[in-house]
Scaffold this motif. Sequence first.
Motif, PDB file in Angstrom:
ATOM      1  N   ALA A 100       0.844  -1.191   0.000  1.00 35.30           N
ATOM      2  CA  ALA A 100       0.000   0.000   0.000  1.00 35.30           C
ATOM      3  C   ALA A 100       0.881   1.243   0.000  1.00 35.30           C
ATOM      4  CB  ALA A 100      -0.900   0.004   1.226  1.00 35.30           C
ATOM      5  N   SER A 101       0.268   2.348  -0.382  1.00 36.96           N
ATOM      6  CA  SER A 101       0.960   3.628  -0.333  1.00 36.96           C
ATOM      7  C   SER A 101       0.590   4.334   0.971  1.00 36.96           C
ATOM      8  CB  SER A 101       0.561   4.481  -1.533  1.00 36.96           C
ATOM      9  OG  SER A 101      -0.803   4.815  -1.455  1.00 36.96           O
ATOM     10  N   LEU A 102       1.266   5.433   1.232  1.00 37.93           N
ATOM     11  CA  LEU A 102       0.968   6.202   2.441  1.00 37.93           C
ATOM     12  C   LEU A 102      -0.469   6.709   2.450  1.00 37.93           C
ATOM     13  CD1 LEU A 102       4.220   8.284   2.933  1.00 37.93           C
ATOM     14  CD2 LEU A 102       3.240   6.662   4.538  1.00 37.93           C
TER      15      LEU A 102
ATOM     16  N   ALA B 113      -0.680  -1.190  15.608  1.00 37.20           N
ATOM     17  CA  ALA B 113       0.617  -1.811  15.860  1.00 37.20           C
ATOM     18  C   ALA B 113       1.507  -1.609  14.640  1.00 37.20           C
ATOM     19  CB  ALA B 113       0.457  -3.293  16.150  1.00 37.20           C
ATOM     20  N   LEU B 114       2.634  -0.977  14.842  1.00 34.58           N
ATOM     21  CA  LEU B 114       3.623  -0.804  13.773  1.00 34.58           C
ATOM     22  C   LEU B 114       4.642  -1.925  13.892  1.00 34.58           C
ATOM     23  CD1 LEU B 114       4.238   3.046  13.829  1.00 34.58           C
ATOM     24  CD2 LEU B 114       2.714   1.739  12.364  1.00 34.58           C
ATOM     25  N   LYS B 115       4.649  -2.789  12.905  1.00 33.09           N
ATOM     26  CA  LYS B 115       5.600  -3.906  12.870  1.00 33.09           C
ATOM     27  C   LYS B 115       6.624  -3.576  11.789  1.00 33.09           C
ATOM     28  CE  LYS B 115       2.183  -7.144  14.548  1.00 33.09           C
ATOM     29  NZ  LYS B 115       1.521  -8.434  14.393  1.00 33.09           N
ATOM     30  N   VAL B 116       7.670  -2.892  12.214  1.00 34.41           N
ATOM     31  CA  VAL B 116       8.642  -2.302  11.301  1.00 34.41           C
ATOM     32  C   VAL B 116       9.947  -3.078  11.367  1.00 34.41           C
ATOM     33  CG1 VAL B 116       9.848  -0.182  10.697  1.00 34.41           C
ATOM     34  CG2 VAL B 116       7.560  -0.062  11.670  1.00 34.41           C
TER      35      VAL B 116
ATOM     36  N   GLY C 139       7.944   7.950  10.366  1.00 34.52           N
ATOM     37  CA  GLY C 139       7.394   9.279  10.640  1.00 34.52           C
ATOM     38  C   GLY C 139       6.246   9.621   9.707  1.00 34.52           C
ATOM     39  N   ASP C 140       6.366   9.236   8.423  1.00 38.51           N
ATOM     40  CA  ASP C 140       5.278   9.481   7.470  1.00 38.51           C
ATOM     41  C   ASP C 140       4.036   8.672   7.834  1.00 38.51           C
ATOM     42  OD1 ASP C 140       6.925  11.210   6.105  1.00 38.51           O
ATOM     43  OD2 ASP C 140       7.507   9.726   4.580  1.00 38.51           O
ATOM     44  N   ILE C 141       4.246   7.438   8.275  1.00 38.53           N
ATOM     45  CA  ILE C 141       3.109   6.601   8.696  1.00 38.53           C
ATOM     46  C   ILE C 141       2.420   7.227   9.903  1.00 38.53           C
ATOM     47  CG2 ILE C 141       2.476   4.361   9.688  1.00 38.53           C
ATOM     48  CD1 ILE C 141       4.734   3.123   7.993  1.00 38.53           C
TER      49      ILE C 141
END
Length: 159
Positions: free
Chosen positions: A91-93, A118-121, A131-133
């Motif tokens: 997906a895009s931002l 939940a950010l699974k980075v 930061g953009d997310i």
Amino acid sequence: MNTFKNKKNQKLPEISTASLPDIVFMLLFFFMVATVMREDTLMIENRLPYADQVERLENKNLVMSIYAGKPSSRYIYVGDEAKIQLNDKFASLQEIKSFILSERAGKRDAEIPFLITALKVDKDTKMGLVGDIKKELRAVNALKINYTTRNGDVANNSQ
């Protein structure tokens, strides 16, 4: 006097199938309880960073997962830059807003204030993408963010 009966002419008794439905339902119930449903198919590399102060989330059905990282070797055709994965697709931002809104629409009104993103980075992902997310999440008022990590020594993150 005792007489002997000829047992050659007697048939074997039939097997009782009265308990067969019970056995079938017991197996069905066992597999329903023991089976784990798959969440998402990872299309990115997801080596989570280590953290030493980790807490486990209580209610997993209130968690919306956003994955970020380089595409895995099966999906190298999309490039080697870090990508965002929502559910089972890249997906895009700009698609994050609609993703969050659609996830909220699937929940009851009483659950919406308790939803967690939940950010699974991947540990090699640049913080600019994170930061953009986060900026996109702020735009839809999704302010409860959880960073998913592995339990361990923080010194292992540099390896």
